[in-house]
Each structure stands twice: as structure tokens, then as C-alpha cells.
Design an enzyme around this catalytic site. Structure first.
Site, PDB file in Angstrom:
ATOM      1  N   LYS A 159       0.834  -1.199   0.000  1.00  0.00           N
ATOM      2  CA  LYS A 159       0.000   0.000   0.000  1.00  0.00           C
ATOM      3  C   LYS A 159       0.872   1.254   0.000  1.00  0.00           C
ATOM      4  O   LYS A 159       1.977   1.262   0.551  1.00  0.00           O
ATOM      5  CB  LYS A 159      -0.899  -0.040   1.240  1.00  0.00           C
ATOM      6  CG  LYS A 159      -1.926   1.069   1.368  1.00  0.00           C
ATOM      7  CD  LYS A 159      -2.752   0.811   2.622  1.00  0.00           C
ATOM      8  CE  LYS A 159      -3.755   1.908   2.892  1.00  0.00           C
ATOM      9  NZ  LYS A 159      -4.544   1.624   4.114  1.00  0.00           N
ATOM     10  N   SER A 171      -9.342   1.669   3.514  1.00  0.00           N
ATOM     11  CA  SER A 171      -8.504   2.443   2.620  1.00  0.00           C
ATOM     12  C   SER A 171      -7.504   1.589   1.817  1.00  0.00           C
ATOM     13  O   SER A 171      -6.820   2.105   0.932  1.00  0.00           O
ATOM     14  CB  SER A 171      -7.709   3.483   3.414  1.00  0.00           C
ATOM     15  OG  SER A 171      -6.865   2.859   4.371  1.00  0.00           O
ATOM     16  N   SER A 191      -9.519  -0.919   7.585  1.00  0.00           N
ATOM     17  CA  SER A 191      -9.027  -0.639   6.232  1.00  0.00           C
ATOM     18  C   SER A 191      -8.406  -1.825   5.520  1.00  0.00           C
ATOM     19  O   SER A 191      -8.143  -1.735   4.320  1.00  0.00           O
ATOM     20  CB  SER A 191      -8.013   0.516   6.275  1.00  0.00           C
ATOM     21  OG  SER A 191      -8.672   1.734   6.524  1.00  0.00           O
TER      22      SER A 191
END
Length: 473
Positions: free
Chosen positions: A80, A154, A178
């Protein structure tokens, strides 16, 4: 139309490498080609590291030829875009000029030691604040199961990359669900481990201890293998839990357990109701637990009122650290700027008070584990929202929409305890549903063994989306 080409798992690719059916360069080229073909439509990646990935793949092949057997040697992995890779900006969903990181994060260092080949950094919303993956910096990341829906957030870029078969596993981070939310909305296993299980260094802790790094994969075994490979700490980490063996737990029967099925939502300030199809999926998991010989009962944690205030102060104050990291040249969403103002207001007395009350919250909520071993709850209250559901909303409207869809994942972040999303079926419209297994401190082995048993019954990894993202735009 169902996809008849099975996406590879980590285990599949390790077998190909060990048998000589493929080299790491082969696997990485396939991954990079799939990323390129999907990027215009799926939009999972912020940065693609083509040159370094191919160099690292060639080195992995040399290491394997020399007899090295690191656990992820030659496997393409994505991380990420809140994780530092030396020489690459850590934009964390923002736009504008962002300086390049000067060193690898400890997590990246451990991936490299384990032999993984990092093919790129995946998209995320600004500072990981919301359960969607979009923004002015990169547009919308879309759900492999439906181009019209978000993969969640996210860590939505990581989830989309795995669910679409671009990589067999990816790293995300989880500060309020997330990892688990996008896993639920893309039919993946998503592990949010114990606080400190995976290092957050160069941050001693992330978002005042609520955010941890985690893993997304198709299967429990894959997720456990990657978790073991990256677990451990740097000297500067504030949280250093005792080690556990995640992969060993996959093949270990959990024994007869007492399991609470919970539909209780914590206090959030806005109303949230459970979608009937998600409730039905939760009931089906409860039935499977009974088939496995576990004692199933209805019940839920006593969340209380203070927990939500603790989360608000810790999450918004944590934005200040990231605001300083990206610098003044970053162009931030107005909603981010509003949350930064809240963080400044809460960053002193309110934050200190929240941290002092954490142990009391752990005792109150943890009391449920005096009578049960595991809590099973919905991961989200609603299936994946439309990809543009959050576009143009005010801060209050964004919060209201977010809480209505995702009201129940964040308490385990305040507590710092493990939770795992497992797939639990699909809506009538074909959108994935997930439920989360929740345990006390350091309970990853227990949760993983239970998840593996449910996987054997559910066989969720055999279902995958039809690859609409490879069609010409």
C-alpha cells in the site's frame, strides 16, 4: 459470465517455482503485464516498479538456483502507498509533489529478506481515512466484482490487485477496518493482526496506536504465510507482542469453541442498520460453526460510549503526523483539512485522556472472553457502495455515509487486538459479503485455525470475478 482461468495463489506460485514450471521472472512479468492491462480500468496501482521488480526477480531466481529457500522467494507482492520504499514517494493518497522516501520501511525490509518481489504500490484514499479508494490524485479504484462499485478502503488498491489476480497477496494497513472492509467487499481473507505484530517503523506506532499493517490474500494459508514472513519488530517500535506462528495454526484444529454471534454496533453518532442479506450471511456462518462442533450463542461486546471518543481523538490527531510527512506541497482534500483541524484541537488533553483509558476499555470489552472464545460479527453493515458514492460530499455527509456502511470494524483498532475478515457469500447482485472473527490479545493462531476450518467448508477461494478490466477502454 464466470471466469474460468483461476487466479494464482501464493501456494500455487511457490509450487511452480519449486517444480521448475516457472521462474520468478516469469511470474513477475505476468504480474506486471496484468497490472498494465488493468490499470486504465481497475486502477489499483499508484506506482509500478517495473525495472526494480524484474531485477529482483532475476536475483530471486539466482538465489533459488543457489539453494536458498526463503518463504516468499520470487513471489510478486504489492504494498500500500503508506509504506516507505527507498527512492519512491510515500504519497498516501495525496496529490502534489511528495519527497521520495530515503529508506525502506521495516516491513519492506522483511519482505525483501523473505524473497518477495515488490511490483508496486497500491492506491489508497488520503491518509487512509475512508472506506473507499479514490481521490483527485488518481481517480477511482474499482471493484473487480463490479466496475460500478468501490473495492472499499482504505486498502482498496491492495484488495483490488489481489481480487483481480494481479498479485497473489498484498500488504494493507488497518486503522478502522481498512484491511477487513476491502477484503469483505472483494471476497478475500484480510488479517488485521495484533498491534505491533508487523512493524510500523519508521513510525514507532501509526495513528496513536490504532493503525497496524496487515495482509490480503485469497486463502487463509496464503495470508498466514505472508503474515509470518513480515512479522517482527524494529528496535524503535513501541509495541512488541510475543511471537506466534500463523501458518502452523492453519493446519491445527481449534478444538471446540464457544462463539458469540454479534450484531451489536458500537456508538458512532449516526444511525447504522444491518443489511438483511449480510444478516443472512452471518446466520449461515453461525450454522457452519455449529456443523464444526462449536457452541454458538448470541451476544456481543460492551463497547460503551467512551470508545468512540478515544477513536476520534487518536485517528484525527494521527493525521497531523502524516500532514508533516507529506509536507506543505501536498494538495489535500477539504475533508482532510477539516479533519486536521479537529486533530489539532484534540491532540493534547483529549488524546492523552484517550490513551489513559485504553486499559479500562480492554477490560470492559474483553470481559466477553470470560464466557466465549471468539466473537463473530459482520465486517460491514452494507455491501460495497457505488464507486462514486463519496464524490463531492461534505465532511459530515462523508462521515454519515461511511458510518452507515462500516460502523463495526474500528473498535478492535482502539483495543489493538486481532481480527480477520473471511468471505461469507454474495448478495443477490453478486457483491461479496464478509464477516469478521474477533479475538483477544495475541489470538491470531486461534482466529486463523477457525478461519481455515470455515474456508474448508465454504470454499470461497474457488469463486472469482470475470476479468472485465482487461477489455479495451
Amino acid at each position: 459470465m464466470r471466469n474460468t482461468t483461476r487466479f494464482p495463489t501464493v501456494a500455487d506460485q511457490l509450487y511452480q517455482l519449486a517444480s521448475g514450471a516457472a521462474t520468478s521472472v516469469d511470474l513477475v512479468r505476468r504480474s506486471l503485464d496484468a497490472i498494465e492491462k488493468s490499470q486504465h480500468s481497475l486502477n489499483a496501482f499508484r506506482v509500478v516498479l517495473t525495472d526494480s521488480a524484474l531485477r529482483d526477480a532475476a536475483e530471486a531466481d539466482r538465489r533459488r538456483a543457489d539453494g536458498h529457500r526463503a518463504p516468499l522467494l520470487g513471489i510478486p507482492i504489492a504494498v500500500k502507498d503508506d509504506v516507505d520504499i527507498a527512492g519512491v514517494p510515500t504519497a498516501f493518497g495525496t496529490s502534489g509533489w511528495i519527497p521520495a522516501a530515503t529508506a525502506d520501511a521495516e516491513l519492506v525490509r522483511r519482505l525483501r529478506v523473505a524473497g518477495a518481489v515488490i511490483v508496486g504500490k497500491t492506491n489508497t484514499c488520503e491518509f487512509g481515512q475512508w472506506p473507499f479508494t479514490s481521490g483527485p490524485a488518481f481517480g477511482h479504484t474499482r471493484n473487480p466484482w463490479s466496475a460500478n462499485h468501490t473495492p472499499g478502503g482504505s486498502s482498496g488498491g491492495s484488495a483490488a490487485a489481489v481480487a483481480a489476480g494481479l498479485v497473489p497477496a498484498a500488504i494493507g494497513s488497518d486503522g478502522a477496518g481498512s484491511v477487513r472492509i476491502p477484503a469483505a467487499w472483494t471476497n478475500l481473507v484480510g488479517i488485521k493482526p495484533q498491534r505491533g505484530r508487523i512493524s510500523t517503523w519508521p513510525l514507532p506506532e501509526a495513528f496513536n496506536g490504532i493503525t497496524v499493517n496487515g495482509v490480503l490474500a485469497h486463502t487463509v494459508a496464503d495470508a498466514a504465510l505472508v503474515l509470518d514472513a513480515v512479522s517482527g519488530n524494529a528496535d524503535g517500535d513501541l509495541h512488541k507482542p510475543p511471537p506466534v506462528s500463523a501458518l502452523e495454526a492453519v493446519g491445527t484444529a481449534p478444538g471446540p469453541l464457544r462463539v458469540a454471534i454479534s450484531t451489536r454496533f458500537p456508538f458512532t453518532g449516526f444511525r447504522a442498520t444491518l443489511d438483511p442479506q449480510i444478516h443472512t450471511a452471518l446466520d449461515a456462518v453461525a450454522e457452519q460453526l455449529g456443523q464444526l462442533g462449536h457452541t454458538v450463542m448470541t451476544g456481543g461486546p460492551d463497547y460503551g460510549l467512551r470508545l468512540s471518543w478515544s477513536f476520534l481523538s487518536r485517528s484525527t490527531a494521527g493525521l497531523l503526523d502524516w500532514g508533516m510527512r507529506v509536507g506543505e506541497t501536498a494538495e489535500l482534500d477539504p475533508r482532510t483539512r477539516a479533519n486536521l483541524r479537529i486533530g489539532r484541537a484534540l491532540s493534547q488533553r483529549a488524546l492523552s485522556k484517550a490513551r489513559r483509558h485504553e486499559a479500562a476499555s480492554q477490560r470492559r470489552i474483553g470481559a466477553i472472553f470470560d464466557t466465549v472464545d471468539v466473537v463473530v460479527a459482520p465486517t460491514t453493515a452494507r455491501p460495497a457502495l457505488r464507486v462514486d458514492a463519496f464524490d463531492g460530499l461534505s465532511g459530515i455527509a462523508t462521515d454519515r455515509t461511511m458510518i452507515a456502511a462500516c460502523p463495526v470494524a474500528w473498535p478492535w483498532n482502539v483495543l489493538g487486538w486481532p481480527s480477520i475478515n473471511i468471505p461469507a457469500g454474495f448478495t443477490d447482485a453478486g457483491l461479496p459479503i464478509g464477516v469478521q472473527l474477533m479475538g483477544p490479545a495475541n489470538s491470531e493462531p486461534l482466529l486463523i485455525s477457525l478461519a481455515a476450518a470455515l474456508e474448508a467448508l465454504g470454499g470461497w477461494h474457488t469463486r472469482q470475478p470475470s476479468p472485465w478490466w482487461t477489455e479495451s477502454s
